[in-house]
Design an enzyme around this catalytic site. Structure first.
Site, short mmCIF file in Angstrom:
data_model
loop_
_atom_site.label_atom_id
_atom_site.label_comp_id
_atom_site.label_asym_id
_atom_site.label_seq_id
_atom_site.Cartn_x
_atom_site.Cartn_y
_atom_site.Cartn_z
N GLU A 263 0.88 -1.18 0.00
CA GLU A 263 0.00 0.00 0.00
C GLU A 263 0.91 1.21 0.00
OE1 GLU A 263 -3.03 -0.23 -0.48
OE2 GLU A 263 -3.66 -2.19 0.25
N CYS B 35 -2.67 9.04 2.93
CA CYS B 35 -2.36 8.47 1.61
C CYS B 35 -3.46 8.76 0.62
CB CYS B 35 -2.08 6.98 1.73
SG CYS B 35 -3.43 6.06 2.46
P1 NAD Z 1 8.66 4.67 4.32
O1 NAD Z 1 8.59 3.88 3.07
O2 NAD Z 1 9.81 5.58 4.51
O3 NAD Z 1 8.65 3.71 5.60
C1 NAD Z 1 7.62 2.77 5.83
C2 NAD Z 1 8.14 1.64 6.70
O4 NAD Z 1 9.12 0.90 5.97
C3 NAD Z 1 8.84 2.09 7.99
O5 NAD Z 1 8.47 1.22 9.02
C4 NAD Z 1 10.32 1.91 7.65
O6 NAD Z 1 11.14 1.70 8.78
C5 NAD Z 1 10.28 0.67 6.78
N1 NAD Z 1 11.41 0.50 5.87
C6 NAD Z 1 12.30 1.42 5.42
N2 NAD Z 1 13.18 0.86 4.58
C7 NAD Z 1 12.85 -0.45 4.48
C8 NAD Z 1 13.35 -1.54 3.72
N3 NAD Z 1 14.40 -1.41 2.89
N4 NAD Z 1 12.75 -2.75 3.83
C9 NAD Z 1 11.66 -2.89 4.63
N5 NAD Z 1 11.14 -1.90 5.37
C10 NAD Z 1 11.72 -0.68 5.29
O7 NAD Z 1 7.26 5.46 4.37
P2 NAD Z 1 6.79 6.56 5.44
O8 NAD Z 1 7.52 7.83 5.14
O9 NAD Z 1 6.83 5.97 6.79
O10 NAD Z 1 5.24 6.75 5.05
C11 NAD Z 1 4.77 7.72 4.16
C12 NAD Z 1 4.33 7.09 2.85
O11 NAD Z 1 3.40 6.05 3.12
C13 NAD Z 1 3.61 8.05 1.93
O12 NAD Z 1 4.09 7.91 0.60
C14 NAD Z 1 2.16 7.61 2.00
O13 NAD Z 1 1.40 7.92 0.86
C15 NAD Z 1 2.31 6.15 2.19
N6 NAD Z 1 1.10 5.57 2.80
C16 NAD Z 1 0.32 4.76 2.03
C17 NAD Z 1 -0.86 4.23 2.54
C18 NAD Z 1 -1.74 3.33 1.72
O14 NAD Z 1 -2.58 2.66 2.29
N7 NAD Z 1 -1.57 3.26 0.41
C19 NAD Z 1 -1.23 4.52 3.86
C20 NAD Z 1 -0.41 5.35 4.62
C21 NAD Z 1 0.76 5.86 4.07
#
Ligand code: NAD
Length: 479
Positions: free
Chosen positions: A250, A284
């Site tokens: 997502e 999001c």
């Molecule tokens: P992010 O991708 O930076 O981090 C998300 C999670 O992934 C964190 O827990 C992080 O520690 C982990 N992570 C980081 N690197 C990783 C790797 N290499 N392997 C596995 N896990 C890893 O995102 P964010 O900044 O926390 O969130 C914001 C983004 O999330 C925005 O783009 C937003 O649109 C999106 N979002 C989407 C939805 C949806 O349902 N589509 C919902 C909420 C947020």
């Protein structure tokens, strides 16, 4: 009112096999409204991950053997535990995430409790595919095993519950990794789970990004349910390929909203405002590009500006705050760079646009940009903060082309009184969910996911539950 919370300084351990485990190393948790330290969160090592996987694997066979009804009972009991601690969860959420306490309590924690109660009545049942010839063929849904849930920081409780509910109801066990920015509510959920679920069914590990990567790469985590950015989602999918591990992704969005010329502005303006600026734009499926018909453009823009003046931004602990800061410095800097670009290019700022000089806190004022070019950064990129481009359009074919001209396809919305027209336009929008005269509502029966770079697979509904299972076919001669 004192802004010092009784929760400040709390220290929690990892939740592994219903034990709380303190770690040698910790990460700071910062209150985005004050930049003060809220607490330290545990930094899980690879050894902690191995412990959690071992606990989750051991628990899984027994958990799988429980019926859907028994697992539902546990989820309902867990929802009750959450309700008993709703104000504590909300206070912690406000401190670590920055959102107003009222919204934390009702829009997020309350929503999550209701969600768990509603979703847990869903079932995946055995289907008979054929029982007419000389063979009986049946299909059932087997759990995958141990699910790794990786979360972002914008809705730490609601998104945790979405993943926890589907994982557990379908007979899997869970290792959940909250965002390093908002780990505390996830850990509290893990503590509440201790009194409800058998040992090892719910494990919560906090740590940095490398923990997420270890989870994806580990052969004994059998599925990854990830919510976060597109860039990380791509890395997750690539790493999961090593074990052909199923993933649900997502990801981001840049959702268009199209306002038709007959829209009832008294009704629509508050919905558009909160659709774009709720949770300070960190949603999001928030409205991120607002297309308004030329006939009503000036009025919509001036009404949105007027509405924005009535909304109070501040520390979420103040009872009259309606919008909090953005959640972290990284996000604040990203918004700062977008604002700089808007100033450099000379786009017209209808309101906001200037960051407060006074610190502390990651406060970005509500900002409306008046008709910037379609190829500007503020239109093409997902800001994930309270900055909204308002865009003028003349005809419907044109606006559909512009709305669909995006690498994202998470959500979209159409606003107007002519429902036939609104539905016709909705059918031409490239998005996982299209709302008409509402936005960002969800339902446990409605699959949620994104087109294009906004994701892979869906959560919720039968399709969402099935994504936490694998199919098994049984064939036998009819007697
Ligand atoms: P992010 O991708 O930076 O981090 C998300 C999670 O992934 C964190 O827990 C992080 O520690 C982990 N992570 C980081 N690197 C990783 C790797 N290499 N392997 C596995 N896990 C890893 O995102 P964010 O900044 O926390 O969130 C914001 C983004 O999330 C925005 O783009 C937003 O649109 C999106 N979002 C989407 C939805 C949806 O349902 N589509 C919902 C909420 C947020």
């Amino acid at each position: 009112m004192s802004l010092t919370s009784p929760l400040s300084g709390i220290r929690s351990g990892l939740i592994i096999g219903n034990q709380e485990i303190l770690t040698e190393y910790t990460l700071p948790v910062i209150n985005p409204a004050t930049e003060a330290l809220v607490s330290e969160s545990p930094l899980a090592s690879k050894a902690h991950l191995e412990m959690a996987i071992s606990a989750a694997r051991q628990a899984q066979r027994t958990w799988q053997a429980e019926s859907f009804d028994q697992r539902q009972q546990c989820l309902l009991q867990f929802a009750q535990e959450m309700e008993n601690r709703q104000s504590e969860l909300a206070e912690l959420l406000c401190l670590e995430q920055g959102k107003p306490q009222h919204s934390a309590a009702h829009d997020e924690v309350g929503f999550a409790i209701g969600w768990l109660r509603d979703m847990s009545s869903q079932r995946l049942t055995t289907h008979t595919l054929d029982d007419t010839g000389d063979q009986k063929i049946e299909l059932d849904y087997q759990p995958l095993g141990v699910v790794g849930a990786i979360l972002p920081w914008n809705f730490p409780v609601a998104l945790a519950i979405w993943k926890l509910g589907a994982t557990l109801l379908t007979g899997n066990t869970l290792i959940m990794k909250p965002s390093p920015y908002t780990p505390l509510t996830g850990l509290l959920l893990g503590k509440l789970a201790q009194s409800v679920f058998p040992e090892g069914v719910v494990n919560v590990l906090t740590g940095d990004d490398s923990l997420g990567q270890w989870m994806v790469e580990h052969p004994h985590i059998h599925k990854i349910s990830f919510t976060g950015s597109v860039a990380t989602g791509k890395r997750v999918m690539a790493a999961a390929a090593q074990h052909l591990k199923p993933v649900t992704l997502e990801l981001g969005g840049n959702d268009p909203a199209i306002v038709l010329p007959d829209a009832d502005l008294d009704k629509v303006i508050p919905s558009l405002f909160w659709g774009a600026f709720g949770n300070s734009g960190q949603w999001c499926v928030g409205i991120k590009r607002l297309y308004v018909h030329a006939r009503i453009y000036d009025e919509v823009l001036s009404r949105l500006v007027a509405f924005s003046k009535t909304v109070k931004m501040g520390d979420g602990q103040h009872p009259d705050t309606q919008l909090g800061p953005v959640q972290n410095r990284m996000q604040y800097r990203k918004l700062q760079s977008l604002l700089q670009d808007i100033h450099n290019k000379g786009y017209t700022i209808a309101t906001g646009g200037v960051l407060p000089e006074k610190s502390p806190g990651y406060f970005v004022p509500v900002t409306l940009i008046d008709n910037p070019p379609e190829d500007s950064r503020i239109v093409r990129e997902e800001p994930f903060g309270p900055i909204l481009p308002v865009l003028r359009y003349q005809d419907y074919d044109e606006v559909i082309t512009r709305a669909n001209h995006s690498e994202f396809g998470l959500g979209a919305s159409v606003w107007g009184e002519d429902l036939e027209l609104a539905n016709q336009l909705a059918q031409r929008l490239e998005a996982g969910t299209v709302w008409i005269n509402e936005v960002y509502t969800h339902h446990p029966s409605a699959p949620f996911g994104g087109h294009k770079l906004s994701g892979f697979g869906v959560e919720h509904g039968q399709a969402g539950l099935m994504a936490y299972t694998q199919l098994r076919v049984r064939m036998q001669p009819r007697t």
